[in-house]
Design a protein around this motif. Structure first.
Motif, PDB file in Angstrom:
ATOM      1  N   ALA A   1       4.594  14.580  -2.052  1.00 35.70           N
ATOM      2  CA  ALA A   1       5.479  15.541  -1.255  1.00 35.70           C
ATOM      3  C   ALA A   1       6.983  15.123  -1.450  1.00 35.70           C
ATOM      4  O   ALA A   1       7.815  16.134  -1.481  1.00 35.70           O
ATOM      5  N   ALA A   2       7.536  14.054  -1.572  1.00 38.73           N
ATOM      6  CA  ALA A   2       8.945  13.684  -1.639  1.00 38.73           C
ATOM      7  C   ALA A   2       9.440  13.504  -3.253  1.00 38.73           C
ATOM      8  O   ALA A   2      10.629  13.295  -3.310  1.00 38.73           O
TER       9      ALA A   2
ATOM     10  N   ALA B   1      13.349   5.596  -3.404  1.00 37.01           N
ATOM     11  CA  ALA B   1      12.174   6.268  -3.099  1.00 37.01           C
ATOM     12  C   ALA B   1      12.094   6.447  -1.638  1.00 37.01           C
ATOM     13  O   ALA B   1      11.882   7.454  -1.102  1.00 37.01           O
ATOM     14  N   LEU B   2      12.344   5.428  -1.016  1.00 38.51           N
ATOM     15  CA  LEU B   2      12.731   5.495   0.643  1.00 38.51           C
ATOM     16  C   LEU B   2      13.473   6.543   1.146  1.00 38.51           C
ATOM     17  O   LEU B   2      13.204   7.352   2.036  1.00 38.51           O
ATOM     18  N   GLU B   3      14.445   6.612   0.482  1.00 35.29           N
ATOM     19  CA  GLU B   3      15.575   7.611   0.836  1.00 35.29           C
ATOM     20  C   GLU B   3      15.079   9.131   0.500  1.00 35.29           C
ATOM     21  O   GLU B   3      15.246   9.863   1.319  1.00 35.29           O
ATOM     22  N   LYS B   4      14.261   9.300  -0.671  1.00 35.95           N
ATOM     23  CA  LYS B   4      13.627  10.656  -0.768  1.00 35.95           C
ATOM     24  C   LYS B   4      12.726  10.859   0.234  1.00 35.95           C
ATOM     25  O   LYS B   4      12.261  12.029   0.558  1.00 35.95           O
TER      26      LYS B   4
ATOM     27  N   TYR C   1       0.825  -1.025   0.137  1.00 36.75           N
ATOM     28  CA  TYR C   1       0.009   0.141  -0.162  1.00 36.75           C
ATOM     29  C   TYR C   1       0.851   1.279   0.052  1.00 36.75           C
ATOM     30  O   TYR C   1       1.911   1.287   0.556  1.00 36.75           O
ATOM     31  N   TYR C   2       0.430   2.166  -0.666  1.00 37.18           N
ATOM     32  CA  TYR C   2       1.225   3.671  -0.468  1.00 37.18           C
ATOM     33  C   TYR C   2       0.461   4.731  -0.435  1.00 37.18           C
ATOM     34  O   TYR C   2      -0.595   4.851  -0.786  1.00 37.18           O
ATOM     35  N   ASN C   3       1.125   5.768   0.349  1.00 36.99           N
ATOM     36  CA  ASN C   3       0.161   7.065   0.441  1.00 36.99           C
ATOM     37  C   ASN C   3       0.644   8.026  -0.590  1.00 36.99           C
ATOM     38  O   ASN C   3       1.745   8.332  -0.555  1.00 36.99           O
TER      39      ASN C   3
END
Length: 414
Positions: free
Chosen positions: A164-165, A181-184, A156-158
């Motif tokens: 925003a990132a 993506a997690l880093e951003k 799931y993703y918000n």
């Protein structure tokens, strides 16, 4: 139909029975848990859906299928953990239900114990079921039931957090792009990903897509591929992309973290769809990527409809009618909608997506999914799983390196 040889319960199965004879159940009949039909016109069904009362659509479907077969249905519903033990006890007493609906990893356990007939014996048609889902109910070349539906895991993703990132979800194709993506997300002041790594089957269930997505096999836990999967999770914790709470998270508490609105991703299942609609933010669903791209195989959840061994083999003809009714195209659609399952047949899956486009990524995930007991692991799987979750716990807690944790796990399995 020829009479199948009566099977003997294994010593392991009898031990389980002895320890759990006091399990409880909910019944839509008279409250007893005996499987013996009161007369030839009564057929017994045991299922793991105590949440569905006598007036539920599920109970009505059972009664309707019984009516079409010209018999009365006596249904008893157990908690999933109780059902296996009650089924073993009933088989020991030659008192099995006519139809037994089981969590799919349990099928191999009861098959090995001699509780279940094969589809060659009971003549249940499984030709429409997707082969990867049907495999969860197979052992030694024999099939012991048919899937009634499946669930599995995805991400799931918000959408607001990713926007925003500056993350385009379409760019996430493999582990490297997901980690980027997690880093951003972290740099943007939000939280990355949450999942369940608890020291139970839930932890193994959630680790498996990454383990299989690396190309690893459950018979070789400490392969380079397996180590890369555990290292991925370990690195995420070290870099703050995933919270330390994952070590104790169940799938429920992991979802609660995601529902806070602060996380970009959560690994969870179809059963959270209703909660996702209530979360208060725009979300999407992405199949879990494999290491080098494509969709990783996630483990299948969901139940199988099985036919236990009966002393009176003449009952199988009517039992087959009941199973065929429960797993018909029309009834699968209604049942799987109620259970938040993806159907086990392509025909019904297409109908589900036509009615709800949001189910498309879940259908894709189910098509790539794999049974935990597939590859003829059968009753070996629980032993492997226990060592897997112990290795995950050891590595994520910092007690051991991923290499050492998985080497110890592989040694323990052997």
């Amino acid at each position: 139909m020829t009479r199948p040889a009566r099977r003997r319960l294994t010593a392991t199965a009898l031990t389980v029975v002895a320890l759990t004879a006091g399990a409880t159940a909910c019944s839509s009949g008279d409250g007893t848990t005996t499987a013996t039909a009161e007369d030839s016109g009564t057929y017994t069904v045991w299922d793991p859906y105590p949440q569905f009362a006598k007036d539920s659509d599920w109970a009505k479907l059972l009664d309707d299928c019984g009516g079409k077969a010209g018999v009365t249905i006596k249904r008893t519903a157990f908690d999933t953990s109780d059902l296996t033990n009650k089924a073993l006890l009933a088989a020991q007493q030659d008192n099995s239900p006519d139809v037994l609906i089981l969590d799919n990893p349990v099928v191999s356990t009861l098959a090995e114990a001699g509780v279940l007939t094969t589809t060659d014996e009971n003549k249940v048609d499984t030709s429409k079921a997707d082969p990867n889902l049907l495999a969860a109910g197979q052992a030694d070349g024999r099939t012991y039931g048919t899937p009634i539906g499946a669930n599995t895991l995805a991400l799931y993703y918000n959408k607001d957090v990713l926007k925003a990132a500056g993350v385009d979800v379409a760019s996430i194709k493999d582990w490297a792009s997901l980690t980027a993506a997690l880093e951003k997300v972290k740099k943007a002041g939000k939280k990355g990903i949450t999942f369940s790594a608890i020291g139970t089957e839930e932890g193994s269930f959630q680790f498996l897509p990454w383990f299989w997505g690396s190309g690893a096999q459950l018979t070789d836990l400490d392969s380079a591929q397996g180590v890369s999967a555990l290292s991925l999770w370990n690195d995420w914790l070290k870099k703050g992309y995933a919270p330390n709470s994952v070590i104790n998270n169940t799938q429920t508490t992991s979802w609660q973290e995601f529902a806070s609105g602060d996380y970009a991703f959560a690994e969870n299942g179809t059963w959270q769809l209703a909660n996702a609609e209530k979360a208060g933010f725009d979300y999407g669903v992405l199949p879990i990527p494999a290491s080098d791209g494509g969709n990783a195989a996630a483990p299948t959840g969901g139940e199988f409809v099985t036919v236990p061994v009966q002393g009176d083999t003449g009952r199988y003809t009517t039992t087959r009618k009941l199973v065929s009714c429960l797993t018909s195209t029309e009834n699968l659609y209604a049942t799987d909608t109620t259970l938040s399952y993806v159907a086990p047949t392509a025909e019904v899956q297409d109908k589900q997506v036509a009615e709800n486009a949001g189910l498309k990524p879940w259908v894709e995930a189910v098509k790539a999914a794999k049974g935990r007991t597939s590859d003829d692991l059968g009753t070996t799987y629980p032993k492997i799983s226990e060592q897997m979750w112990k290795a995950v716990q050891s590595a994520l807690s910092g007690a051991e390196s991923p290499e050492d944790a998985l080497a110890k796990a592989q040694s323990a399995v052997k």
